[in-house]
Design a protein around this motif. Structure first.
Motif, PDB file in Angstrom:
ATOM      1  N   GLU A   1       1.280  -1.295   0.217  1.00 26.10           N
ATOM      2  CA  GLU A   1       0.078   0.135  -0.562  1.00 26.10           C
ATOM      3  C   GLU A   1       0.651   1.262   0.378  1.00 26.10           C
TER       4      GLU A   1
ATOM      5  N   GLY B   1       0.632   1.340  -3.574  1.00 32.21           N
ATOM      6  CA  GLY B   1      -0.660   2.042  -3.760  1.00 32.21           C
ATOM      7  C   GLY B   1      -1.632   1.173  -3.903  1.00 32.21           C
TER       8      GLY B   1
ATOM      9  N   LYS C   1      -5.274  -0.358  -3.712  1.00 30.54           N
ATOM     10  CA  LYS C   1      -6.332  -0.048  -3.354  1.00 30.54           C
ATOM     11  C   LYS C   1      -7.031  -1.644  -2.282  1.00 30.54           C
TER      12      LYS C   1
ATOM     13  N   ARG D   1      -7.326  -6.841  -0.050  1.00 36.21           N
ATOM     14  CA  ARG D   1      -6.185  -5.921  -1.268  1.00 36.21           C
ATOM     15  C   ARG D   1      -7.247  -6.259  -2.037  1.00 36.21           C
ATOM     16  N   GLU D   2      -7.260  -5.249  -3.593  1.00 29.12           N
ATOM     17  CA  GLU D   2      -8.333  -5.199  -4.728  1.00 29.12           C
ATOM     18  C   GLU D   2      -6.479  -6.398  -5.415  1.00 29.12           C
TER      19      GLU D   2
END
Length: 494
Positions: free
Chosen positions: A223, A227, A229, A318-319
């Protein structure tokens, strides 16, 4: 040309980090260098002291002998979870790990229980659970299933910190490099965006080809650096905090976890050999942190032996748990509250998938996509199982429970509940963690009563059904009568 993966760097220790290290060195260590960075100055959040039966598969794959394991991690045996107050304030049922009865050809066993009930008989489903009959008496001993004997599966309770240390010693003995340091910065490749190096507070840098992010809720790599999502599920699971504390050992040693519903959440009790783990999972909309602590303090058996530990969390996943050359494992990849003790399993299953598609010859987009698809699917299935507990409540003592009872469900969960309510039928989805016995006990325990049974059971003479049920009760009573107490069995292993 893809870059080969010869060096794996694990960021973070704790249970997630050391499970990752132990599994990777066991199955890939001959060809792969494995380093783990953790700091003795940074504490970890244990992923749980209660487990589900897949923990036996994990331990077996690492060649960890059960008796030695029990001694090293203060472990006890777990036959299931007792849910108190979930269906209503006075309700009580158990989700056990073993079979419930014995299925007949083309007709699951529970339909014969439904057949007897629909004929007006008072039949308790748990009379046909060997796990339940042992658990409620605080007994334990392994029992093999047979033609007339339900299977008795089990898991463990243990000290999560001791388990992490146990696996650390195991992994280091097999060649994992442990580095005690804090990561001060992360370097990435300007073109690919891949993580290339960790800059440590000892002025060293550590490069790698593949990075496993076990940095907990900080999610330093997945993250903060990349980064990725976070998909939030708080509209389904609104609890967002927990307070935990340890207390002394219980006078009697129950072979099950307790989950006790409160107006603003639920309380766990986990019995270990030398102490008891306690905690309260709650919604900050219902309780302040001080209220939660006071409720937990008044609800534990005996006195607290540690400080109270407050944990804030987000529920979700997490995506993309695997993005570029970073794989998020454990809390960095997502969090599901520990209602069904799935945290360690989710670490284990992530590593199984990673080993299955390990990128020796370089990272493939197709393998990454498949890994992410499978992880998201498994998390969604477990999420729905946990949501079912909340949704099927008959409480009206807080906004939390009213919201959960009325909230819109996923299509898959709504269909599963409706199918059982209307027909008594339960189907196990492909590779689902929780099978028919698990769903049956939760739905039954929280008051869902089918309106019909399977045609095969309906066509069976009631006298035959009575005989079948009587034989099963008798077959279960034999091992129960010879079984030692849970505490006695643990003592035999000491």
């Amino acid at each position: 040309m893809k870059n080969t993966v010869r060096h794996v760097v694990i960021l973070g220790g704790g249970t997630a980090g050391w499970i990752s290290a132990a599994m990777l060195v066991q199955f890939l260590g001959a060809d792969t260098r494995i380093s783990l960075v953790e700091s003795s100055r940074i504490g970890t959040i244990g992923v749980g002291e209660a487990t589900i039966p897949t923990i036996k598969t994990l331990n077996s794959s690492l060649d960890l002998g059960e008796q030695h394991f029990i001694r090293q991690v203060d472990a006890t045996f777990k036959l299931g979870i007792q849910f108190e107050g979930w269906g209503g304030k006075d309700s009580l049922y158990m989700h056990t790990f073993g079979e419930v009865g014995k299925d007949q050809s083309f007709c699951p066993f529970h339909h014969y229980v439904l057949r007897a009930r629909l004929a007006g008989k008072d039949v308790d489903l748990w009379d046909y659970s060997l796990n339940y009959q042992a658990a409620r008496r605080h007994l334990f001993a392994p029992v093999r299933s047979g033609p007339d004997m339900p299977a008795m599966d089990y898991a463990y309770h243990f000290d999560a910190a001791l388990y992490a240390n146990y696996l650390r010693d195991y992994a280091v003995s097999k060649g994992v490099e442990r580095i005690d340091a804090v990561v001060e910065s992360v370097r990435t490749d300007p073109e690919s965006g891949h993580v290339t190096q960790l800059h440590l507070d000892n002025d060293d840098t550590l490069g790698g080809d593949l990075f496993i992010d076990c940095s907990g809720f900080r999610a330093l790599l997945i993250e903060q650096t990349l980064g990725v999502k976070f998909i939030d599920w708080d509209h389904w699971l609104p609890c967002d905090r927990a307070v935990a504390v340890q207390s002394g050992k219980l006078a009697s040693l129950p072979p099950y976890t307790r989950s006790i519903a409160h107006p603003g959440g639920w309380q766990w009790q986990i019995p270990l050999q030398s102490r008891t783990g306690n905690g309260l999972v709650y919604s900050s909309r219902e309780y302040s942190d001080d209220q939660a602590r006071a409720i937990l303090e008044s609800g534990i058996d005996g006195d607290a032996t540690t400080d109270y530990n407050l944990i804030r969390f987000r529920v979700g996943v997490r995506e993309r748990p695997w993005h570029k050359n970073v794989v998020a494992v454990g809390l960095s990849g997502g969090f599901l509250e520990p209602l069904e003790s799935t945290s360690i399993h989710l670490v284990h299953s992530a590593l199984l998938r990673l080993i299955w598609c390990f990128p020796h010859q370089g990272i493939s987009r197709f393998e990454v996509d498949e890994f992410n698809r499978q992880v998201r699917h498994e998390w969604a299935q477990i999420r729905d199982f946990i949501i079912a507990h909340y949704h099927l409540n008959n409480r009206d003592d807080s906004e939390l429970w009213r919201h959960c009872a009325s909230m819109e469900l996923s299509h898959e969960l709504a269909h599963k509940i409706s199918l059982y309510r209307e027909t008594g039928k339960l189907l196990r989805e492909c590779e689902a963690l929780f099978g028919i016995p698990s769903w049956l006990q939760v739905l039954e325990g929280q008051g869902v009563r089918p309106g019909e049974c399977h045609p095969i059971a309906a066509a069976t003479a009631l006298e035959e059904v009575d005989d079948m049920l009587a034989r099963l009760r008798q077959s279960i009573s034999r091992p129960i009568g010879a079984m030692p107490s849970h505490a006695q069995f643990i003592g035999m292993l000491a």
